[in-house]
Design a protein around this motif. Sequence first.
Motif: not given
Length: 430
Positions: A225-248
């Motif tokens: 069921g895992w996917w091989l990434i087509p680009t590391s855009e997938v991994s890097l962008t999702n670092i903030v998946n389902d996250t609320i960060v401070e504006e700073s």
Amino acid sequence: MHDIRAIRETPDAFDAALARRGLAPQSPAILALDEARRACIARAEAAQAERNAASKAVGRAKASGDEAEFERLRALVSEKKEEIARLEDEAKDKDAALRDLLSGIPNLPYDDIPEGADEADNVEIHRWGKPRDFDFQPKEHYELAAVQGGMDFETAAKLSGSRFVLMSGAVARLHRALAQFMLDIHTLENGLTEVNAPVLVRDDIMYGTGQLPKFGEDSYQTTNGWWLIPTSEVSLTNIVNDTIVEESYLPRRYTAHSLCFRSEAGSAGRDTAGMLRQHQFEKVEMVSITHPDQSDEEQKRMLRCAEGILEALQIPYRTVVLCTGDMGFGARRTYDIEAWLPGQNTYREISSVSTCGDFQARRMNARFRPAGGGKPEFVHTLNGSGLAVGRCLIAVLENGQQEDGSVLLPQVLHPYMGGRSRITPEGTLD
């Protein structure tokens, strides 16, 4: 993902933006499903209010000894309980259907994007460097004597099939040097944070950046069921998946060198010669997570980061803004950088730098908490190749080729090649 409230408020503007992408109106179907979903929710809330009132009246009927009223009210409470469950299930089904519908609709182009049907309508905005004048007929990368022994497609086909390459010797070292050079520039000069991220990701991570559900056939999935990434855009962008960060916390700027995997499902017969279009390749990716007010300037910054790599390598290039018909699914604006390949006598894409607005952030539920207080807001996400390593290898080889079949290497790469400045016709470093 699109904001359903914005579609409710300005359906005509939504459809007009999609029309620029060549798509039929979508708002009637969206709003009909949304209205049905909201109607189910409203009816469930009304039934819940009736149930609450009946539940309170049950006790009073029991206390007064009115057995008939007590039984009627108790039956009503049970009936309303079943009705509420049914309506909530209907609302969930309609909500899922609405989500699926919205998930398949591409991002809306910014107003400044040129209209057009395909790449022929892209608009050049910048050109750097003058293509070299050869006093011999330049060859394509795979034809050069210097790479004949170090770029083996036949053995790769034996190992894995078509559209793979086995690199060795000086060619393999040059490929590695290019990736290292790019990472050093991005981290030491451009202020990006290097990340070594997984290349195997879950469904929801692919969904977050827009690869699923519509483009699953373009990627590879493992048996578990895992996917091989087509680009590391997938991994890097999702670092903030389902996250609320401070504006700073913003902006966050990441870079990663990774293997990438694409099935190339829609490219049968295209670029089959050489290593221009492969199932497995490497890229140095850039991803930025920004405040909405900063995303336009951040895209310009990322574009200069990518262009600067080519300038340092002395590779002529041109930059184009993609028209509405050529943009990717998740982009609101995309700049392509095209490197000059003398073997093909044309410019070929080596980087795409895109801003997605809050489109990916809504899919990921990635938000920031404003410094001045208030409700969390969606971040903006951007991505860009900085650069595609294999294509950059092609550009270096073809632009540095000599009549005897050797290749002169860009000066900035000499330290990464052990001080060597040339690949000889025999494929050794000199």
